[in-house]
Design a protein around this motif. Structure first.
Motif, PDB file in Angstrom:
ATOM      1  N   ALA A 528     119.170  88.605  36.774  1.00 34.55           N
ATOM      2  CA  ALA A 528     120.077  87.550  36.352  1.00 34.55           C
ATOM      3  C   ALA A 528     120.180  86.427  37.367  1.00 34.55           C
ATOM      4  N   ALA A 529     119.869  86.701  38.611  1.00 38.71           N
ATOM      5  CA  ALA A 529     120.105  85.728  39.672  1.00 38.71           C
ATOM      6  C   ALA A 529     119.329  84.424  39.523  1.00 38.71           C
ATOM      7  N   PRO A 530     118.000  84.445  39.250  1.00 39.68           N
ATOM      8  CA  PRO A 530     117.260  83.192  39.222  1.00 39.68           C
ATOM      9  C   PRO A 530     117.664  82.275  38.075  1.00 39.68           C
ATOM     10  N   ALA A 531     118.025  82.805  36.931  1.00 38.54           N
ATOM     11  CA  ALA A 531     118.321  81.978  35.761  1.00 38.54           C
ATOM     12  C   ALA A 531     119.476  82.592  34.981  1.00 38.54           C
ATOM     13  N   PRO A 532     120.697  82.394  35.452  1.00 40.81           N
ATOM     14  CA  PRO A 532     121.844  83.012  34.761  1.00 40.81           C
ATOM     15  C   PRO A 532     121.994  82.548  33.322  1.00 40.81           C
ATOM     16  N   ALA A 533     121.667  81.268  33.046  1.00 37.50           N
ATOM     17  CA  ALA A 533     121.798  80.776  31.674  1.00 37.50           C
ATOM     18  C   ALA A 533     120.825  81.511  30.745  1.00 37.50           C
ATOM     19  N   GLY A 534     119.577  81.678  31.213  1.00 39.59           N
ATOM     20  CA  GLY A 534     118.596  82.404  30.411  1.00 39.59           C
ATOM     21  C   GLY A 534     118.971  83.861  30.237  1.00 39.59           C
ATOM     22  N   TYR A 535     119.519  84.448  31.301  1.00 41.28           N
ATOM     23  CA  TYR A 535     119.957  85.847  31.227  1.00 41.28           C
ATOM     24  C   TYR A 535     121.060  86.001  30.183  1.00 41.28           C
ATOM     25  N   ASN A 536     122.020  85.090  30.192  1.00 41.50           N
ATOM     26  CA  ASN A 536     123.109  85.154  29.216  1.00 41.50           C
ATOM     27  C   ASN A 536     122.586  84.950  27.798  1.00 41.50           C
ATOM     28  N   LEU A 537     121.591  84.062  27.665  1.00 38.89           N
ATOM     29  CA  LEU A 537     121.000  83.828  26.346  1.00 38.89           C
ATOM     30  C   LEU A 537     120.378  85.110  25.811  1.00 38.89           C
ATOM     31  N   LEU A 538     119.652  85.825  26.667  1.00 35.56           N
ATOM     32  CA  LEU A 538     119.027  87.078  26.239  1.00 35.56           C
ATOM     33  C   LEU A 538     120.066  88.161  26.008  1.00 35.56           C
ATOM     34  N   GLN A 539     121.058  88.209  26.897  1.00 38.89           N
ATOM     35  CA  GLN A 539     122.091  89.241  26.773  1.00 38.89           C
ATOM     36  C   GLN A 539     122.874  89.080  25.466  1.00 38.89           C
ATOM     37  N   ASN A 540     123.012  87.838  25.031  1.00 44.13           N
ATOM     38  CA  ASN A 540     123.700  87.573  23.763  1.00 44.13           C
ATOM     39  C   ASN A 540     122.736  87.483  22.589  1.00 44.13           C
ATOM     40  N   LYS A 541     121.504  87.942  22.813  1.00 36.39           N
ATOM     41  CA  LYS A 541     120.493  88.080  21.752  1.00 36.39           C
ATOM     42  C   LYS A 541     120.226  86.766  21.033  1.00 36.39           C
ATOM     43  N   TYR A 542     120.137  85.704  21.828  1.00 35.09           N
ATOM     44  CA  TYR A 542     119.865  84.346  21.339  1.00 35.09           C
ATOM     45  C   TYR A 542     120.941  83.853  20.372  1.00 35.09           C
ATOM     46  N   TYR A 543     122.064  84.515  20.331  1.00 33.56           N
ATOM     47  CA  TYR A 543     123.193  84.137  19.471  1.00 33.56           C
ATOM     48  C   TYR A 543     122.798  84.099  17.988  1.00 33.56           C
TER      49      TYR A 543
END
Length: 635
Positions: A528-543
């Motif tokens: 998650a460290a290098p790209a938190p926004a991308g990590y959140n996007l994946l964690q939320n399954k691309y919404y």
């Protein structure tokens, strides 16, 4: 016709198990429920084994089923090389899952109901596979949808489970609508739904390409995207984890989700005549494989990681179908059944050891506490990651090689599949390290190995996951060629070994990154460290669920609310109630005038009634005599 192989026994035995446990299971001892539930798939498996010795293809007709005008549909079962492979997987792996369930569900109060649903599932799935025509296949198709709804929502007391069951049911209805349109188009253009008749009619017209065949193929594929969880109808499958873990193993590994792949392979003679439809199948398959793999990178629920893995692996199978490598797709379907069933059942053993905990962040250190589960799951992780000479090493590489050899689009799709292979290895070894290595992070100090009723199937599936690929390596295509034809574009010479080395390298890179990032607990958050926004996007399954909820679900609920409230409730039901009330009120007012209590009024009404009665009785005679008199006077 050849001697009967009694194919009807294959679906009938699980159906009998369903009836016995469904009707009597509540009053039967648990041992009897278990015996009925286990003997049903075992009996089917033995019948399949005996039937496999006969000359194929073999069909058995049990009479006329439907006659409408010129349309005649027989109740026919067909056993050929394709349906034989599917039946061996369904009944064999299904039987192992039943054995595992005896230990896993032992203390559940709905034990008898669970096994009734499980047997019902096998009845419909075997019917689907044996069907000699598209309509009978559709019956099995809808049946597995019903059984999956019952099993996913088995713990219906939990809102999340009941919601997941409804979601699976509704999303599959969308795909099934496309399937139905495809059936109607087949009837309108060919006048039959028999697979053999359709193949003969299409083969007799070599100039028939594209056009209506493209429309039919795409409609059938819409059905496949729903049942086999492909973009955009994949959203039900991750939520299906709310059901018991053995259910997840059955649905994900051997039965329901592979039905779409089987249907495309069974109707390949339609897809082969439509390059556009094949391209759509290949693109959707490759896109789904990559899409689901990226989501699997960051999931923390052990079963959800495996769910997205299933979606991704199904994408590989459709990629194989899309480049007309149907045999490679079915080969991967078989090996996937072995290692994915093992992964889910091993995950269930982990959850059992953790007292129901599914969050991998709360696991760790289970390698020494559950050694058999650890080693069997290790075999499955190595298999799905494409470790050399294990099952997926052969089947996945066969699909990638066929994609690379199929043209310029195929080379692009091959690259997508190669990247997906690396991502698969990464998230599977991530699961492996988080679950079994490092310090124990659970508050449950009583982690223990599962009973042998659960470990026995794990051991068998581990052997199949390791050596299952050798069953079909170099022979699978030849075995299925009488049904699926022969794929001509193949890699040869050094290029074949280069492609194989690249696939192994992608898996090795995925393992290396997972090892560096997750072997030590302190490094677990590095992704998650290098790209938190991308990590959140994946964690939320691309919404995607949120998007569907905003664009589809909420508008439909709002429309339904106002339609039901204002049109149905207020206008129709309220208007009808008002009309009936008005009629009753008016009738009451009239009757009230009649029932006034005034004797003179009663006498007047009586006289009026008598006069009216006399008029209707005497008028015909009076007017008839008068007309006769006038007629005589005129003469």
């Amino acid at each position: 016709m050849n001697e009967s192989l009694h194919l009807w026994l294959i679906p009938l035995l699980p159906f009998i198990g369903f009836l016995l446990n469904g009707l009597l299971g509540r009053r039967l001892p648990k041992a009897v429920v278990s015996a009925i539930a286990l003997l049903a798939p075992l009996g089917s498996f033995l019948v399949v084994l005996l039937a496999s010795r006969a000359a194929l293809p073999h069909s058995e007709s049990y009479g006329n089923w439907i006659t409408v005008g010129p349309l005649n549909i027989d109740l026919t079962f067909v056993l050929d090389q394709l349906s034989l492979i599917m039946l061996l997987v369904i009944t064999g792996v299904g039987f192992l899952i039943h054995i595992y369930s005896v230990g896993y569900m032992h203390d559940d109060e709905g034990y008898w109901r669970y096994f009734a649903y499980l047997n019902l599932f096998l009845f419909f799935m075997t019917t689907l596979v044996l069907a000699g025509n598209a309509l009978l296949m559709f019956v099995g198709w809808e049946g597995v949808g019903l059984a999956s709804y019952l099993l996913i929502g088995f713990w219906f007391q939990k809102k999340s489970a009941s919601d997941a069951g409804k979601k699976a049911f509704i999303v599959n209805r969308i795909g099934d609508f496309g399937f139905l349109i495809g059936l109607f188009l087949l009837l309108a253009n060919f006048g039959t739904l028999s697979f053999s008749d359709l193949a003969q009619k299409i083969a007799a017209n070599p100039t028939m390409t594209g056009g209506v065949l493209t429309a039919i193929a795409l409609c059938l594929f819409i059905g496949a995207t729903g049942k086999s969880a492909q973009l955009p109808l994949y959203v039900w499958l991750p939520d299906a984890m709310e059901g018991p873990t053995p259910v997840s193993a059955l649905i994900h590994a051997a039965t329901m989700v592979t039905a779409g792949v089987y249907m495309v392979a069974r109707t390949h003679f339609i897809f082969d005549r439509s390059p556009l439809a094949l391209s759509v199948v290949a693109i959707i398959g490759a896109a789904t494989a990559l899409f689901a793999a990226t989501i699997g990178l960051v999931q923390t629920d052990i079963k959800r990681v495996l769910a997205y893995s299933t979606v991704s692996q199904l994408g590989y199978m459709f990629l194989g179908c899309g480049v007309a490598a149907y045999s490679a797709a079915i080969f991967h379907l078989m090996t996937h059944a072995f290692f994915k069933a093992l992964l889910f059942l091993a995950a269930g053993s982990v959850i059992h050891a953790m007292g129901g905990e599914q969050d991998m962040r709360k696991m760790g250190g289970l390698r020494t506490k559950t050694p058999i589960t650890f080693w069997t799951m290790t075999m499955a992780v190595l298999a799905i990651s494409g470790f050399p000479f294990m099952s997926a090493f052969f089947s996945k590489d066969a699909i990638l090689a066929a994609a690379f050899a199929s043209g310029s689009l195929g080379k692009l799709l091959w690259f997508v599949g190669l990247v997906t292979a690396g991502l698969t290895a990464f998230y599977m070894f991530r699961l492996w390290y988080l679950t079994f290595f490092g310090e124990t992070r659970s508050h449950d100090a009583h982690s223990h190995e599962s009973p042998w009723s659960m470990l026995g199937p794990l051991a068998i599936l581990a052997v199949l996951s390791v050596g299952g690929g050798w069953i079909g390596a170099g022979r699978f295509g030849a075995f299925l060629s009488p049904v699926l034809g022969t794929k001509t574009e193949e890699l040869t010479g050094s290029l074949e070994y280069i492609m194989m080395a690249l696939a192994v390298a992608a898996g090795a890179l995925g393992w290396f990154l997972a090892h560096r990032m997750y072997h030590q607990r302190s490094a677990a958050a590095q992704l998650a460290a290098p790209a938190p926004a991308g990590y959140n996007l994946l964690q939320n399954k691309y919404y995607v669920d949120e998007f569907y909820n905003l664009i589809v679900v909420k508008p439909l609920l709002t429309l339904s609310k106002y339609f039901l409230e204002w049109v149905v409730d207020f206008a129709i039901l309220g208007g009808l109630a008002w009309l009936l009330a008005g009629i009753a009120s008016l009738s009451g007012a009239i009757l009230q005038r009649w029932q006034s209590g005034n004797i003179r009024s009663y006498a007047a009404w009586l006289a009026l009634g008598a006069a009216v009665l006399l008029y209707f009785v005497l008028a015909p005679h009076v007017f008839g005599a008068a007309s006769l008199h006038l007629g005589m006077a005129g003469h």
